[in-house]
Write a protein that holds these residues in place. Structure first.
Motif, short mmCIF file in Angstrom:
data_model
loop_
_atom_site.label_atom_id
_atom_site.label_comp_id
_atom_site.label_asym_id
_atom_site.label_seq_id
_atom_site.Cartn_x
_atom_site.Cartn_y
_atom_site.Cartn_z
N LYS A 111 0.83 -1.21 0.00
CA LYS A 111 0.00 0.00 0.00
C LYS A 111 0.86 1.26 0.00
CE LYS A 111 -3.95 -2.17 2.33
NZ LYS A 111 -4.79 -2.19 3.55
N GLU B 101 2.45 1.74 -3.50
CA GLU B 101 1.45 2.21 -4.45
C GLU B 101 1.16 3.69 -4.23
OE1 GLU B 101 -2.81 0.67 -6.16
OE2 GLU B 101 -2.65 0.91 -3.99
N LYS B 102 1.03 4.10 -2.99
CA LYS B 102 0.76 5.51 -2.67
C LYS B 102 1.91 6.41 -3.16
CE LYS B 102 -0.39 8.49 1.30
NZ LYS B 102 0.80 9.36 1.35
N LEU C 149 1.80 6.61 -6.98
CA LEU C 149 0.72 7.46 -7.46
C LEU C 149 1.05 8.94 -7.29
CD1 LEU C 149 -2.36 5.46 -6.09
CD2 LEU C 149 -1.76 5.80 -8.51
N SER D 62 -1.31 -6.62 -6.95
CA SER D 62 -1.58 -5.46 -6.10
C SER D 62 -1.00 -4.18 -6.69
CB SER D 62 -0.99 -5.67 -4.70
OG SER D 62 -1.60 -6.74 -4.04
N LEU D 63 0.14 -4.30 -7.38
CA LEU D 63 0.91 -3.12 -7.74
C LEU D 63 0.94 -2.80 -9.23
CD1 LEU D 63 3.97 -3.80 -5.40
CD2 LEU D 63 2.29 -1.95 -5.16
N ASP E 120 0.60 -2.19 -13.33
CA ASP E 120 -0.24 -1.88 -14.49
C ASP E 120 -0.19 -3.05 -15.47
OD1 ASP E 120 -1.03 0.82 -13.89
OD2 ASP E 120 1.01 1.44 -14.31
N ARG F 131 -7.35 2.29 -8.90
CA ARG F 131 -6.43 2.48 -7.78
C ARG F 131 -6.98 3.57 -6.87
NH1 ARG F 131 -1.35 0.23 -8.71
NH2 ARG F 131 -0.86 -0.35 -10.83
N PRO F 132 -6.59 3.50 -5.58
CA PRO F 132 -5.78 2.46 -4.95
C PRO F 132 -6.55 1.14 -4.86
CG PRO F 132 -6.57 3.99 -3.30
CD PRO F 132 -6.94 4.57 -4.63
N ARG F 133 -5.84 0.04 -4.99
CA ARG F 133 -6.47 -1.27 -5.03
C ARG F 133 -6.71 -1.81 -3.64
NH1 ARG F 133 -2.66 -3.30 -9.90
NH2 ARG F 133 -3.76 -2.19 -11.56
#
Length: 260
Positions: A177, A180-181, A184, A202-203, A205, A227-229
């Motif tokens: 998480k 990913e944050k 983004l 999870s991460l 594309d 996203r976020p997933r």
């Protein structure tokens, strides 16, 4: 990331051999600007080697690799690495470990470097741990310091080589998480090596699935969920993609067993 994003890294019929033994069997791959790309495959198939080729630390035996139209060696300062082992300097605290990266590359004033380092550590939620040495930090915290250190040099491309492999399941989930944050927010191009399907779905594309040696690309899977997933979100069903990737890896492992 838009599917129409420009290709940033290009592999054109890349081959690689060690001691006359082929590792890569004609790899064609484009990494798009701003995307999160995962490389998934069995141990020993050359996923980590691909990161070294991208960044100019190794040369292919045949074919061509380009980064923004130039050779990887010319673009080496555009890359930053996050390794499986955080590789922190044990006698330096978190702030000094992160500061060291920019100090060596840019030679900026100590005050400016340390302020920037504090900013990067805040981004990875280590506001209260900046004065701690690596021995005082958990495995997940150490890896977050390593990520802050990588972002400290403001790279265009971040290469991550199985950075979660030494972490427990709960810490791994939190790290996904957090990564990913950060991605983004930053818009960086990330290439992430893993053998874990949940990391990939999870991460990523896109997920590039590699065969065993001699390595080729078996499939490239697009993941277009929002996203976020959140895996527990009833509106997001990743089970079909998980099953597809699991079947691919199972087939590859079966071939390995048959050839053993």
């Amino acid at each position: 990331m838009s599917g129409s994003a420009l290709a940033l890294i290009e592999f054109d019929n890349v081959t690689l051999s060690f001691n006359d033994q082929p590792l890569y069997q004609g790899i064609d791959l484009s990494v798009r600007e701003g995307e999160f790309l995962c490389l998934l495959g069995p141990s020993g198939c050359g996923k980590s080697t691909m990161l070294r080729l991208m960044s100019g630390l190794m040369e292919p035996t045949g074919g061509a690799i380009s980064v923004a139209g130039k050779s990887p060696r010319e673009m080496r300062d555009k890359f930053a690495f996050v390794f499986q082992n955080p590789r922190l300097v044990p006698w330096r605290n978190a702030l000094d470990n992160v500061s060291l990266a920019a100090g060596l590359r840019f030679g900026k004033s100590r005050k400016a470097v340390r302020e920037r380092a504090r900013e990067e550590l805040r981004k990875v939620d280590l506001d209260n741990d900046m004065e701690k040495t690596p021995a005082m930090l958990s495995g997940g915290e150490q890896q977050r310091v390593a990520i802050a250190r990588a972002l400290m040099v403001d790279p265009d491309i971040v290469l991550m080589d199985e950075p979660f492999s030494a972490l427990d399941i709960r810490t791994r989930g939190r790290m996904r998480k957090g990564i990913e944050k950060l991605w983004l927010e930053s818009g960086k191009t990330v290439v992430f090596v893993t053998h874990d399907i949940d990391d990939a779905i999870s991460l990523a594309d896109r997920v590039v699935v590699f065969s065993a040696k001699p390595t080729r690309i078996v499939e490239i899977v697009d993941i277009r969920t929002p996203r976020p997933r959140q895996h527990d979100d009833p509106q997001v069903d990743l089970s079909a993609i998980r099953s597809r990737l699991s079947e691919r890896l199972h087939d590859i492992e079966a071939h390995l067993d048959a050839d053993a």
